[in-house]
Design a protein around this motif. Structure first.
Motif, PDB file in Angstrom:
ATOM      1  N   GLY A  41       0.820  -1.193   0.000  1.00 20.26           N
ATOM      2  CA  GLY A  41       0.000   0.000   0.000  1.00 20.26           C
ATOM      3  C   GLY A  41       0.854   1.243   0.000  1.00 20.26           C
ATOM      4  N   GLY A  42       0.197   2.361   0.071  1.00 15.67           N
ATOM      5  CA  GLY A  42       0.921   3.613   0.177  1.00 15.67           C
ATOM      6  C   GLY A  42       1.160   4.316  -1.143  1.00 15.67           C
ATOM      7  N   PHE A  43       0.953   3.634  -2.254  1.00 16.46           N
ATOM      8  CA  PHE A  43       1.173   4.268  -3.541  1.00 16.46           C
ATOM      9  C   PHE A  43      -0.169   4.442  -4.216  1.00 16.46           C
ATOM     10  CE2 PHE A  43       5.126   1.618  -3.213  1.00 16.46           C
ATOM     11  CZ  PHE A  43       5.926   2.660  -2.804  1.00 16.46           C
ATOM     12  N   GLY A  44      -0.309   5.488  -4.977  1.00 17.72           N
ATOM     13  CA  GLY A  44      -1.539   5.684  -5.717  1.00 17.72           C
ATOM     14  C   GLY A  44      -2.410   6.728  -5.065  1.00 17.72           C
ATOM     15  N   PRO A  45      -3.521   7.042  -5.706  1.00 23.01           N
ATOM     16  CA  PRO A  45      -4.371   8.129  -5.243  1.00 23.01           C
ATOM     17  C   PRO A  45      -5.159   7.741  -4.000  1.00 23.01           C
ATOM     18  CG  PRO A  45      -5.358   7.057  -7.125  1.00 23.01           C
ATOM     19  CD  PRO A  45      -4.000   6.429  -6.934  1.00 23.01           C
ATOM     20  N   PRO A  46      -5.547   8.737  -3.212  1.00 18.02           N
ATOM     21  CA  PRO A  46      -6.400   8.454  -2.068  1.00 18.02           C
ATOM     22  C   PRO A  46      -7.762   7.969  -2.552  1.00 18.02           C
ATOM     23  CG  PRO A  46      -6.168  10.816  -2.380  1.00 18.02           C
ATOM     24  CD  PRO A  46      -5.236  10.144  -3.353  1.00 18.02           C
ATOM     25  N   ALA A  47      -8.465   7.277  -1.676  1.00 16.78           N
ATOM     26  CA  ALA A  47      -9.746   6.697  -2.061  1.00 16.78           C
ATOM     27  C   ALA A  47     -10.795   7.757  -2.370  1.00 16.78           C
ATOM     28  CB  ALA A  47     -10.249   5.778  -0.948  1.00 16.78           C
ATOM     29  N   ASP A  48     -10.701   8.922  -1.742  1.00 13.31           N
ATOM     30  CA  ASP A  48     -11.721   9.957  -1.932  1.00 13.31           C
ATOM     31  C   ASP A  48     -11.167  11.118  -2.754  1.00 13.31           C
ATOM     32  OD1 ASP A  48      -9.951  10.634   0.063  1.00 13.31           O
ATOM     33  OD2 ASP A  48     -11.437  11.700   1.253  1.00 13.31           O
ATOM     34  N   ILE A  49     -10.948  10.869  -4.034  1.00 13.62           N
ATOM     35  CA  ILE A  49     -10.410  11.883  -4.934  1.00 13.62           C
ATOM     36  C   ILE A  49     -11.444  12.962  -5.191  1.00 13.62           C
ATOM     37  CG2 ILE A  49      -9.652  12.327  -7.305  1.00 13.62           C
ATOM     38  CD1 ILE A  49      -8.415   9.599  -7.336  1.00 13.62           C
ATOM     39  N   ASN A  50     -11.002  14.201  -5.173  1.00 15.67           N
ATOM     40  CA  ASN A  50     -11.826  15.326  -5.598  1.00 15.67           C
ATOM     41  C   ASN A  50     -11.655  15.403  -7.116  1.00 15.67           C
ATOM     42  OD1 ASN A  50     -12.578  17.878  -6.513  1.00 15.67           O
ATOM     43  ND2 ASN A  50     -12.183  18.809  -4.520  1.00 15.67           N
ATOM     44  N   TRP A  51     -12.636  14.931  -7.869  1.00 13.74           N
ATOM     45  CA  TRP A  51     -12.484  14.809  -9.322  1.00 13.74           C
ATOM     46  C   TRP A  51     -12.260  16.138 -10.011  1.00 13.74           C
ATOM     47  CZ3 TRP A  51     -10.990  10.485 -11.087  1.00 13.74           C
ATOM     48  CH2 TRP A  51     -11.333   9.318 -10.434  1.00 13.74           C
ATOM     49  N   THR A  52     -12.832  17.203  -9.537  1.00 16.14           N
ATOM     50  CA  THR A  52     -12.601  18.505 -10.156  1.00 16.14           C
ATOM     51  C   THR A  52     -11.132  18.872 -10.059  1.00 16.14           C
ATOM     52  OG1 THR A  52     -14.812  19.190  -9.536  1.00 16.14           O
ATOM     53  CG2 THR A  52     -13.277  20.920 -10.156  1.00 16.14           C
ATOM     54  N   ARG A  53     -10.564  18.694  -8.895  1.00 16.22           N
ATOM     55  CA  ARG A  53      -9.147  18.991  -8.705  1.00 16.22           C
ATOM     56  C   ARG A  53      -8.287  18.033  -9.527  1.00 16.22           C
ATOM     57  NH1 ARG A  53      -5.836  19.014  -3.040  1.00 16.22           N
ATOM     58  NH2 ARG A  53      -3.844  19.495  -3.982  1.00 16.22           N
ATOM     59  N   ALA A  54      -8.637  16.748  -9.558  1.00 16.18           N
ATOM     60  CA  ALA A  54      -7.871  15.774 -10.322  1.00 16.18           C
ATOM     61  C   ALA A  54      -7.899  16.104 -11.807  1.00 16.18           C
ATOM     62  CB  ALA A  54      -8.410  14.362 -10.077  1.00 16.18           C
ATOM     63  N   GLU A  55      -9.051  16.525 -12.325  1.00 17.17           N
ATOM     64  CA  GLU A  55      -9.134  16.885 -13.738  1.00 17.17           C
ATOM     65  C   GLU A  55      -8.289  18.111 -14.034  1.00 17.17           C
ATOM     66  OE1 GLU A  55     -13.609  15.107 -14.283  1.00 17.17           O
ATOM     67  OE2 GLU A  55     -13.307  17.255 -14.416  1.00 17.17           O
ATOM     68  N   HIS A  56      -8.255  19.064 -13.109  1.00 19.94           N
ATOM     69  CA  HIS A  56      -7.416  20.244 -13.289  1.00 19.94           C
ATOM     70  C   HIS A  56      -5.937  19.855 -13.306  1.00 19.94           C
ATOM     71  CE1 HIS A  56      -6.026  24.347 -13.051  1.00 19.94           C
ATOM     72  NE2 HIS A  56      -5.327  24.047 -11.971  1.00 19.94           N
ATOM     73  N   ALA A  57      -5.550  18.994 -12.373  1.00 19.48           N
ATOM     74  CA  ALA A  57      -4.157  18.552 -12.313  1.00 19.48           C
ATOM     75  C   ALA A  57      -3.786  17.776 -13.570  1.00 19.48           C
ATOM     76  CB  ALA A  57      -3.927  17.696 -11.073  1.00 19.48           C
ATOM     77  N   ARG A  58      -4.739  16.971 -14.077  1.00 17.79           N
ATOM     78  CA  ARG A  58      -4.475  16.193 -15.273  1.00 17.79           C
ATOM     79  C   ARG A  58      -4.213  17.109 -16.464  1.00 17.79           C
ATOM     80  NH1 ARG A  58      -9.160  13.353 -15.811  1.00 17.79           N
ATOM     81  NH2 ARG A  58      -8.768  12.432 -13.802  1.00 17.79           N
ATOM     82  N   ALA A  59      -4.897  18.230 -16.523  1.00 24.99           N
ATOM     83  CA  ALA A  59      -4.692  19.170 -17.614  1.00 24.99           C
ATOM     84  C   ALA A  59      -3.316  19.806 -17.524  1.00 24.99           C
ATOM     85  CB  ALA A  59      -5.772  20.245 -17.592  1.00 24.99           C
ATOM     86  N   GLU A  60      -2.821  19.970 -16.319  1.00 24.95           N
ATOM     87  CA  GLU A  60      -1.519  20.593 -16.132  1.00 24.95           C
ATOM     88  C   GLU A  60      -0.378  19.613 -16.392  1.00 24.95           C
ATOM     89  OE1 GLU A  60      -1.204  22.579 -12.407  1.00 24.95           O
ATOM     90  OE2 GLU A  60      -3.031  23.717 -12.743  1.00 24.95           O
ATOM     91  N   TRP A  61      -0.458  18.410 -15.839  1.00 25.63           N
ATOM     92  CA  TRP A  61       0.595  17.409 -15.991  1.00 25.63           C
ATOM     93  C   TRP A  61      -0.002  16.167 -16.648  1.00 25.63           C
ATOM     94  CZ3 TRP A  61       5.596  18.328 -15.394  1.00 25.63           C
ATOM     95  CH2 TRP A  61       5.993  19.394 -14.598  1.00 25.63           C
ATOM     96  N   SER A  62       0.436  15.857 -17.845  1.00 23.76           N
ATOM     97  CA  SER A  62      -0.062  14.677 -18.556  1.00 23.76           C
ATOM     98  C   SER A  62       0.775  13.458 -18.152  1.00 23.76           C
ATOM     99  CB  SER A  62       0.064  14.877 -20.063  1.00 23.76           C
ATOM    100  OG  SER A  62      -0.693  15.983 -20.464  1.00 23.76           O
ATOM    101  N   PRO A  63       0.134  12.422 -17.612  1.00 23.57           N
ATOM    102  CA  PRO A  63       0.887  11.233 -17.208  1.00 23.57           C
ATOM    103  C   PRO A  63       1.410  10.474 -18.425  1.00 23.57           C
ATOM    104  CG  PRO A  63      -1.457  10.919 -16.825  1.00 23.57           C
ATOM    105  CD  PRO A  63      -1.285  12.318 -17.316  1.00 23.57           C
TER     106      PRO A  63
END
Length: 146
Positions: free
Chosen positions: A2-24
């Protein structure tokens, strides 16, 4: 593990914003047995976004040094996240080591047989940052696409 990966309760609005900034580009857990495979995967992704020649070799080597440190000093397993934002590549390497209880971090070449990984990584990229967490450390390197 455990310990790697996103938290269980992701704020999708924030995650979508971050995704736009940094493309995995690559997200992978690794161990000593998979570190060579990881290096090849990083090299392929770096080439795919147009970083070539010596800058690409330097970045891949720096990431490899961080991954090696994560395995040796960070509990035997790590997680790599390679991302791109515009003309910048960023790689975060997380481990599950001693974290806040670890000895001081060395960034010098030193005269010892080992212990040059962070120093070397720092010489090869545009930036290196280290962040200790209670459950380990995150090492981040960045390089501009040239």
């Amino acid at each position: 593990m455990g310990g790697f990966g996103p938290p269980a309760d992701i704020n999708w609005t924030r995650a979508e914003h971050a995704r736009a900034e940094w493309s995995p580009l690559l997200s992978r857990e690794f161990t000593a047995a998979t570190i060579t495979e990881l290096r090849h995967a990083v090299a392929a992704r770096v080439a795919a976004v147009g970083l070539t020649g010596e800058p690409a070799e330097n970045f891949v080597l720096a990431v490899h040094e961080l991954a090696t440190n994560a395995v040796r000093h960070g509990g035997g397993v790590g997680h790599l996240l390679l991302r791109r934002q515009g003309d910048v590549l960023r790689c975060d390497v997380d481990d599950q080591g001693a974290g806040a209880g670890a000895p001081p971090i060395r960034l010098s070449a030193g005269d010892e047989a080992g212990g040059r990984g962070l120093w070397l990584a720092d010489q090869l990229v545009d930036s290196l940052s280290l962040h200790r967490r209670p459950d380990g450390m995150t090492a981040t390197v960045t390089i501009g696409l040239r």
